[in-house]
Design a protein around this motif. Structure first.
Motif, PDB file in Angstrom:
ATOM      1  N   SER A   1       0.831  -1.208   0.000  1.00 17.55           N
ATOM      2  CA  SER A   1       0.000   0.000   0.000  1.00 17.55           C
ATOM      3  C   SER A   1       0.862   1.254   0.000  1.00 17.55           C
ATOM      4  N   LEU A   2       0.291   2.302  -0.558  1.00 13.54           N
ATOM      5  CA  LEU A   2       0.881   3.635  -0.504  1.00 13.54           C
ATOM      6  C   LEU A   2      -0.248   4.645  -0.394  1.00 13.54           C
ATOM      7  N   ARG A   3       0.064   5.785   0.211  1.00 12.90           N
ATOM      8  CA  ARG A   3      -0.893   6.887   0.221  1.00 12.90           C
ATOM      9  C   ARG A   3      -0.224   8.108  -0.391  1.00 12.90           C
ATOM     10  N   LEU A   4      -0.804   8.586  -1.470  1.00 12.16           N
ATOM     11  CA  LEU A   4      -0.323   9.797  -2.116  1.00 12.16           C
ATOM     12  C   LEU A   4      -1.058  11.010  -1.547  1.00 12.16           C
ATOM     13  N   SER A   5      -0.332  12.119  -1.452  1.00  8.89           N
ATOM     14  CA  SER A   5      -0.930  13.374  -0.993  1.00  8.89           C
ATOM     15  C   SER A   5      -0.701  14.448  -2.039  1.00  8.89           C
ATOM     16  N   CYS A   6      -1.642  15.348  -2.123  1.00  7.10           N
ATOM     17  CA  CYS A   6      -1.553  16.487  -3.045  1.00  7.10           C
ATOM     18  C   CYS A   6      -1.975  17.729  -2.276  1.00  7.10           C
ATOM     19  N   VAL A   7      -1.031  18.631  -2.075  1.00  9.47           N
ATOM     20  CA  VAL A   7      -1.310  19.862  -1.346  1.00  9.47           C
ATOM     21  C   VAL A   7      -1.473  21.002  -2.339  1.00  9.47           C
TER      22      VAL A   7
ATOM     23  N   GLY B   1      -8.523  15.389  -8.750  1.00 11.65           N
ATOM     24  CA  GLY B   1      -8.353  14.031  -9.242  1.00 11.65           C
ATOM     25  C   GLY B   1      -6.912  13.592  -9.298  1.00 11.65           C
ATOM     26  N   TRP B   2      -6.764  12.315  -9.565  1.00 12.41           N
ATOM     27  CA  TRP B   2      -5.459  11.692  -9.773  1.00 12.41           C
ATOM     28  C   TRP B   2      -5.459  11.023 -11.141  1.00 12.41           C
ATOM     29  N   TYR B   3      -4.366  11.244 -11.850  1.00 11.30           N
ATOM     30  CA  TYR B   3      -4.134  10.606 -13.137  1.00 11.30           C
ATOM     31  C   TYR B   3      -2.769   9.934 -13.083  1.00 11.30           C
ATOM     32  N   ARG B   4      -2.514   9.032 -14.017  1.00  9.34           N
ATOM     33  CA  ARG B   4      -1.201   8.391 -14.048  1.00  9.34           C
ATOM     34  C   ARG B   4      -0.752   8.180 -15.485  1.00  9.34           C
TER      35      ARG B   4
ATOM     36  N   LEU C   1      -6.987   8.564 -16.459  1.00 11.22           N
ATOM     37  CA  LEU C   1      -7.671   8.897 -15.212  1.00 11.22           C
ATOM     38  C   LEU C   1      -7.563   7.731 -14.233  1.00 11.22           C
ATOM     39  N   VAL C   2      -7.304   8.062 -12.978  1.00 14.39           N
ATOM     40  CA  VAL C   2      -7.309   7.061 -11.911  1.00 14.39           C
ATOM     41  C   VAL C   2      -8.552   7.241 -11.043  1.00 14.39           C
ATOM     42  N   ALA C   3      -8.745   8.477 -10.556  1.00 12.60           N
ATOM     43  CA  ALA C   3      -9.884   8.742  -9.674  1.00 12.60           C
ATOM     44  C   ALA C   3     -10.144  10.236  -9.631  1.00 12.60           C
ATOM     45  N   THR C   4     -11.412  10.599  -9.497  1.00  9.51           N
ATOM     46  CA  THR C   4     -11.775  11.995  -9.321  1.00  9.51           C
ATOM     47  C   THR C   4     -12.795  12.122  -8.197  1.00  9.51           C
ATOM     48  N   LEU C   5     -12.814  13.306  -7.611  1.00 15.11           N
ATOM     49  CA  LEU C   5     -13.736  13.594  -6.514  1.00 15.11           C
ATOM     50  C   LEU C   5     -14.248  15.018  -6.701  1.00 15.11           C
ATOM     51  N   THR C   6     -15.551  15.157  -6.879  1.00 16.84           N
ATOM     52  CA  THR C   6     -16.110  16.473  -7.119  1.00 16.84           C
ATOM     53  C   THR C   6     -16.351  17.212  -5.808  1.00 16.84           C
ATOM     54  N   SER C   7     -16.603  18.505  -5.921  1.00 13.12           N
ATOM     55  CA  SER C   7     -16.890  19.302  -4.734  1.00 13.12           C
ATOM     56  C   SER C   7     -18.175  18.833  -4.052  1.00 13.12           C
ATOM     57  N   GLY C   8     -19.021  18.181  -4.811  1.00 17.45           N
ATOM     58  CA  GLY C   8     -20.254  17.647  -4.241  1.00 17.45           C
ATOM     59  C   GLY C   8     -20.110  16.273  -3.629  1.00 17.45           C
ATOM     60  N   GLY C   9     -18.903  15.711  -3.710  1.00 14.40           N
ATOM     61  CA  GLY C   9     -18.647  14.426  -3.064  1.00 14.40           C
ATOM     62  C   GLY C   9     -18.780  13.210  -3.967  1.00 14.40           C
TER      63      GLY C   9
ATOM     64  N   CYS D   1      -1.501  14.867  -9.742  1.00 12.32           N
ATOM     65  CA  CYS D   1      -2.686  15.471  -9.136  1.00 12.32           C
ATOM     66  C   CYS D   1      -3.264  16.501 -10.101  1.00 12.32           C
ATOM     67  N   ASN D   2      -4.581  16.585 -10.126  1.00  9.97           N
ATOM     68  CA  ASN D   2      -5.274  17.495 -11.038  1.00  9.97           C
ATOM     69  C   ASN D   2      -6.351  18.271 -10.295  1.00  9.97           C
ATOM     70  N   ALA D   3      -6.470  19.535 -10.654  1.00 10.01           N
ATOM     71  CA  ALA D   3      -7.575  20.365 -10.170  1.00 10.01           C
ATOM     72  C   ALA D   3      -8.299  20.917 -11.393  1.00 10.01           C
TER      73      ALA D   3
END
Length: 119
Positions: free
Chosen positions: A17-23, A35-38, A47-55, A95-97
């Motif tokens: 396991s690993l945990r990536l952080s994006c500040v 989101g995260w891309y690779r 695309l790996v994963a995205t999370l909207t402001s609405g959750g 990391c993507n915004a």
């Protein structure tokens, strides 16, 4: 525009396991989606994963059930928890915004962090 700095990459054995952080350089509360891309060698960025402001969360089929994206708006940080890692997860993770404007979307990117899954 927002500056993004990733961390947490490294070398891990298969199954690990690993945990990536994006500040982010400013508040991410109002950013439409984080989101995260690779990008693996010789392949296009995906695309790996995205999370909207609405959750709302969206994951690539290849990582569903193994990766989890989350955000902490109080410290302007987005995380990617990666479990049960496989060699095919090896890539540079970005990391993507994404901010949606009337003229269209605007993407900001971090510099990337290398994840290598190998025994």
């Amino acid at each position: 525009q927002v500056q993004l700095v990733e961390s947490g990459g490294g070398l891990v054995q298969p199954g690990g396991s690993l945990r990536l952080s994006c500040v982010a350089s400013r508040s991410i509360f109002s950013i439409n989606a984080m989101g995260w891309y690779r990008q693996a060698p010789g392949k296009e960025r995906e695309l790996v994963a995205t999370l909207t402001s609405g959750g709302f969360r969206n994951y690539a089929d290849s990582v569903k059930g193994r990766f989890t994206i989350s955000r902490d708006n109080t410290i302007n940080t987005v995380y990617l928890q990666m479990n049960s890692l496989k060699p095919e997860d090896t890539a540079v993770y970005y990391c993507n915004a994404r901010q949606i404007y009337a003229a269209g979307p605007y993407d900001s990117w971090g510099q990337g962090t290398q994840v290598t899954v190998s025994s």
